[in-house]
Design an enzyme around this catalytic site. Sequence first.
Site: not given
Length: 282
Positions: A206, A255, A258, A264
């Site tokens: 990542e 997202e 998150k 995030e």
Amino acid sequence: MRIYDPNEPTLQALRGSNIELMLGVANGDIQALSDPSAASSWVQNNILAFTPDVVFRYIAVGNEISPSDQAASFVLPAMQNIYNAIVSANLQDQIKVSTAIQTSLLGNSYPPSAGSFADDANSYIGPIVQFLKQTGAPLLANVYPYFSYIGDTKDIRLDYALFTSQGTPVQDGSLGYQNLFDASLDALYSALEKAGVPDLEVVVSETGWPSEGGEAATVDNASTYYKNVINHVSAGTPKRPGKVIETYLFAMFDENQKGPAETERHFGLFSPNKQSKYELDN
């Protein structure tokens, strides 16, 4: 491509695509897979049931497990059991079994040559990297200059985190560092040397930059980071020059569930409406 658990609709959609996949074992499932029969069933249901239509490259047993986590003591047994099931299917040359770590397992990362695992991480990561060496698998590492930067804006410059610094901000013996990504990766390589596995490969499982929600989280900064990391990884690091760094960008979509930090929710290359947030050449 990387997914974090064996989501069946996703696996079905990948049939025949020839997209190589890193498939995750969810952190909550690790303890159960320390039982060999459970691991064998997991491989049967989630790998063999889709092979060869889906091209599996890695199985990541857990993501960012901390040595203090309840699952920590089960990571290596689960990896061993899944590996044995892969061997039984004669797929060990195609599919490598590993785990994805945070660079926070490093107790020291500056300068990169002084990189070493924290004392409390040694007993956790040491046996794992020895297993990876034995099986010819790489270590997976999530590398985020963004979090290093916002954690120490006094000593880390934004341009150093974004690959845009002029000159050589960090000199470490004979090696010069122009960006934090290389410095982070070479600190991990140094730690692996000290752990007795100097030739272990590292895959960046990542890396990314948020487009909103916090300090330095802007579309311009994120676009700069993604473009530069894409262009940079073919060059290797000062410690391992010319060695292409296999790298996964996080993430495909924003997202909204998150957290807890607002950033995030904004790591996607695409918005939920499938519109690209950046103009990336590659």
